[in-house]
Design a protein around this motif. Structure first.
Motif, PDB file in Angstrom:
ATOM      1  N   SER A 207      58.153   1.799  33.719  1.00 25.22           N
ATOM      2  CA  SER A 207      59.469   1.682  34.252  1.00 25.22           C
ATOM      3  C   SER A 207      60.657   2.062  33.546  1.00 25.22           C
ATOM      4  O   SER A 207      60.818   1.975  32.285  1.00 25.22           O
ATOM      5  N   LEU A 208      61.589   2.642  34.326  1.00 26.70           N
ATOM      6  CA  LEU A 208      62.965   2.798  33.418  1.00 26.70           C
ATOM      7  C   LEU A 208      63.845   1.620  33.374  1.00 26.70           C
ATOM      8  O   LEU A 208      64.834   1.634  32.482  1.00 26.70           O
ATOM      9  N   ALA A 209      63.652   0.711  34.391  1.00 35.08           N
ATOM     10  CA  ALA A 209      64.752  -0.414  34.197  1.00 35.08           C
ATOM     11  C   ALA A 209      64.012  -1.501  33.253  1.00 35.08           C
ATOM     12  O   ALA A 209      63.431  -1.349  32.620  1.00 35.08           O
ATOM     13  N   GLY A 210      64.754  -2.534  33.312  1.00 35.23           N
ATOM     14  CA  GLY A 210      64.343  -3.807  32.742  1.00 35.23           C
ATOM     15  C   GLY A 210      64.932  -3.880  31.298  1.00 35.23           C
ATOM     16  O   GLY A 210      65.759  -3.021  30.718  1.00 35.23           O
ATOM     17  N   ASP A 211      64.714  -4.942  30.662  1.00 41.73           N
ATOM     18  CA  ASP A 211      65.285  -5.442  29.246  1.00 41.73           C
ATOM     19  C   ASP A 211      64.391  -4.673  28.420  1.00 41.73           C
ATOM     20  O   ASP A 211      63.142  -4.900  28.296  1.00 41.73           O
TER      21      ASP A 211
ATOM     22  N   SER B  97      68.958   4.916  29.730  1.00 42.35           N
ATOM     23  CA  SER B  97      68.155   3.727  29.949  1.00 42.35           C
ATOM     24  C   SER B  97      69.178   2.805  30.789  1.00 42.35           C
ATOM     25  O   SER B  97      70.332   3.062  30.861  1.00 42.35           O
ATOM     26  N   SER B  98      68.714   1.746  31.126  1.00 42.71           N
ATOM     27  CA  SER B  98      69.347   0.741  31.914  1.00 42.71           C
ATOM     28  C   SER B  98      70.346   0.036  31.221  1.00 42.71           C
ATOM     29  O   SER B  98      70.268  -0.017  29.834  1.00 42.71           O
TER      30      SER B  98
ATOM     31  N   HIS C  87      69.284  11.323  19.337  1.00 41.49           N
ATOM     32  CA  HIS C  87      68.380  10.548  20.303  1.00 41.49           C
ATOM     33  C   HIS C  87      68.700   9.336  20.689  1.00 41.49           C
ATOM     34  O   HIS C  87      68.434   9.122  21.802  1.00 41.49           O
ATOM     35  N   THR C  88      69.418   8.451  19.707  1.00 41.06           N
ATOM     36  CA  THR C  88      69.938   7.180  20.067  1.00 41.06           C
ATOM     37  C   THR C  88      70.861   7.420  21.233  1.00 41.06           C
ATOM     38  O   THR C  88      70.872   6.447  22.199  1.00 41.06           O
ATOM     39  N   ARG C  89      71.782   8.282  21.019  1.00 43.86           N
ATOM     40  CA  ARG C  89      72.976   8.387  22.356  1.00 43.86           C
ATOM     41  C   ARG C  89      72.214   8.791  23.304  1.00 43.86           C
ATOM     42  O   ARG C  89      72.454   8.115  24.653  1.00 43.86           O
ATOM     43  N   LYS C  90      71.319   9.779  23.504  1.00 44.85           N
ATOM     44  CA  LYS C  90      70.628   9.914  24.867  1.00 44.85           C
ATOM     45  C   LYS C  90      69.713   8.913  25.182  1.00 44.85           C
ATOM     46  O   LYS C  90      69.647   8.542  26.563  1.00 44.85           O
ATOM     47  N   LEU C  91      69.233   8.041  24.433  1.00 44.66           N
ATOM     48  CA  LEU C  91      68.335   6.857  24.931  1.00 44.66           C
ATOM     49  C   LEU C  91      69.465   5.813  25.503  1.00 44.66           C
ATOM     50  O   LEU C  91      69.296   5.243  26.656  1.00 44.66           O
ATOM     51  N   LEU C  92      70.669   5.595  24.838  1.00 45.77           N
ATOM     52  CA  LEU C  92      71.561   4.840  25.506  1.00 45.77           C
ATOM     53  C   LEU C  92      72.009   5.203  26.895  1.00 45.77           C
ATOM     54  O   LEU C  92      72.364   4.533  27.882  1.00 45.77           O
ATOM     55  N   GLU C  93      72.471   6.392  27.020  1.00 46.74           N
ATOM     56  CA  GLU C  93      72.784   7.108  28.354  1.00 46.74           C
ATOM     57  C   GLU C  93      71.633   7.302  29.291  1.00 46.74           C
ATOM     58  O   GLU C  93      72.141   6.699  30.590  1.00 46.74           O
TER      59      GLU C  93
ATOM     60  N   LEU D  54      59.185   9.914  27.014  1.00 45.68           N
ATOM     61  CA  LEU D  54      57.915   9.208  26.535  1.00 45.68           C
ATOM     62  C   LEU D  54      58.313   7.738  26.000  1.00 45.68           C
ATOM     63  O   LEU D  54      57.671   6.828  26.499  1.00 45.68           O
ATOM     64  N   LEU D  55      59.568   7.631  25.488  1.00 47.52           N
ATOM     65  CA  LEU D  55      60.005   6.051  24.989  1.00 47.52           C
ATOM     66  C   LEU D  55      60.363   5.304  26.334  1.00 47.52           C
ATOM     67  O   LEU D  55      60.056   4.005  26.403  1.00 47.52           O
TER      68      LEU D  55
END
Ligand SMILES: C[S@@+](CC[C@H](N)C(=O)[O-])C[C@H]1O[C@@H](n2cnc3c(N)ncnc32)[C@H](O)[C@@H]1O
Length: 313
Positions: free
Chosen positions: A21-25, A46-47, A38-44, A14-15
């Motif tokens: 899009s999954l890319a971008g800043d 995302s772009s 959750h933070t770790r998975k987000l970092l892994e 969802l985030l």
């Protein structure tokens, strides 16, 4: 055992879908770092150009963030503080608008399992319950000092405890004989009072412990503030994902999301809108998302979780 993140894939999907899009800043705030699952998975997922800023009011979070600092360098930062002060924390970090906000509220397993923090009736320890032990007063101060009316209000309003009055009276009578300063002394006192035949599967002290924890940490006040500030900080297309664990929190989240969706509030007979209100968000899952049975089996602490998400219009 460490903390097993709840509704992990669902919340990350969802985030990261924010803006389509999954890319971008992207700048995503995980305002409840905990063990960093959750933070770790987000970092892994995302772009390379996505930055995750995490927040936690528990000073113990700092130590658990070290491996992420090493692994992800400038893509990750941890800010120590209460998410109720989100505006201040982001301003001080030089951050303006954000693309995502995750709130996985409540306690981590680290906090629950560490007897010395006083959150659990399952292990003995000082009756503290502060997420940030450097500020505020411990739960024992309430148990030792509050009058009967205040105790009843706390147990009813924040625990929905059916025996609120009986428990409050018993606490007051007992503390005149001996101080109630530990988790075990309070849990035992409550357990002795609730008759065997009235007991459910949960420990008789569950609701009183929940109520005390909410008050000690002003959990509902902090949640109300972070929802409001978080929505103001979200960029267009940005998303807010909230995972709550009991009905008081979930009701608050649901009401806030519903009010934010509401556009014009003029009575239907008024032909032209005079209130000027426009809808601020779109709700992404109207009835809330709950963990699948496989997740509950793997991680029983996830059983009461409910995820709600909105997107800023
Ligand atoms: C359920 S845990 C989060 C677990 C995390 N998502 C993970 O995967 O490891 C909740 C965390 O939020 C923190 N927390 C709760 N209320 C907070 C508040 N008002 N401000 C900052 N942190 C808070 C708690 O200290 C706890 O570490």
């Amino acid at each position: 055992m460490g903390h097993v993140p709840v509704l992990l894939q669902e919340s990350i999907d969802l985030l990261l879908d924010a803006g389509g899009s999954l890319a971008g800043d992207k700048l995503i705030v995980d305002a409840t770092f905990g063990g960093g699952g959750h933070t770790r998975k987000l970092l892994e997922l995302s772009s390379e150009r996505t930055v995750v800023v995490a927040i936690d009011r528990d000073p113990a979070a700092e130590l658990r963030s070290l491996s992420l600092k090493q692994g992800f360098g400038p893509r990750f930062r941890l800010l120590a503080g209460n998410f109720a002060e989100l505006d201040l924390l982001l301003d001080e970090a030089g951050i303006g608008q954000i693309d995502g906000l995750l709130l996985d509220i409540g306690l981590s397993s680290f906090q629950l399992d560490e007897g010395g923090r006083g959150f659990s009736f399952r292990s003995d320890g000082p009756l503290d319950m502060r997420m940030d032990p450097t500020t505020g007063s411990p739960a024992s101060a309430i148990i030792q000092e509050a009058d009967c009316e205040t105790l009843v209000r706390i147990f009813r309003d924040f625990g929905e405890e059916p025996y609120a009055l009986t428990i409050a009276r018993k606490i007051i009578a007992t503390r005149e004989q001996r101080p109630l300063l530990t988790t075990r002394s309070l849990a035992q006192l409550i357990a002795e009072m609730v008759p065997e035949y009235k007991r459910s599967r949960r420990h008789p002290a569950t609701l009183v412990f929940q109520a005390l924890r909410i008050v000690v940490n002003d959990e509902l006040g902090a949640l109300e503030r972070v929802l409001r500030i978080g929505l103001e900080r979200l960029n267009q297309g940005g998303r807010m994902v909230v995972i709550s664990y009991h009905s008081l929190e979930d009701r608050l989240v649901k009401r806030f999301f519903r009010d934010s969706v509401k556009g014009c509030i003029c009575p239907p007979r008024v032909p032209i809108c005079g209130c000027g209100r426009v809808s601020l968000v779109k709700v992404l899952n109207r009835s809330g998302l709950r963990p699948q049975s496989a997740e509950v089996e793997r991680n029983p602490r996830s059983r009461s979780a409910c995820l709600r998400a909105i997107e800023r219009l």
